[in-house]
Design a protein around this motif. Structure first.
Motif: not given
Length: 141
Positions: A66-74
């Motif tokens: 799991a990530v808490s920051e960054g370039n994110y797509i859901f």
């Protein structure tokens, strides 16, 4: 780059007006699905499908914590299943195979169906400009 040069380059991949319209509609789609997820300087893209995280690494997609920051797509699993159905893919194919099939798609007019399929369950913190920049850099590696 001049407009004439840009249009001549676009002609080699299809009708320039169709491509420009498509890019504008995708830009509007991405902008309308923006969320306030913390960014960082990392140029990797992280994709979350329901509770599973992936990282786009050059030309492949790998499981990630799991990530808490960054370039994110859901995107939800239900939306991904709709995309697989539109692309005539088996429901068990991996996310990597879906992306590969999207790259090889011959009928770009299908993009509207794809956008409709993920409309309710798509979120990102990446702007269209950053998405294109990251995609171009990742294909050069």
């Amino acid at each position: 780059m001049s407009e004439k040069l840009l249009l001549s380059k676009l002609k080699s991949v299809g009708n320039p007006l169709v491509l420009l319209k498509m890019m504008n509609e995708i830009r509007i789609f991405v902008k309308s699905h923006q969320i306030d997820f913390p960014k960082n300087e990392d140029k990797s893209i992280y994709i979350q499908i329901d509770d599973v995280f992936y990282q786009v690494e050059q030309n492949r997609i790998e499981n990630h914590k799991a990530v808490s920051e960054g370039n994110y797509i859901f995107m939800s699993e239900a939306a991904l299943l709709k995309v697989k159905k539109i692309m005539s893919l088996d429901s068990t194919v991996s996310l990597s195979e879906v992306i590969i099939s999207l790259r090889k798609a011959r009928n770009i007019k299908q993009y509207k169906l794809l956008l409709e399929a993920v409309n309710d369950d798509f979120k990102t913190n990446i702007s269209m400009v950053n998405l294109v920049e990251i995609a171009i850099k990742s294909t050069k590696k």
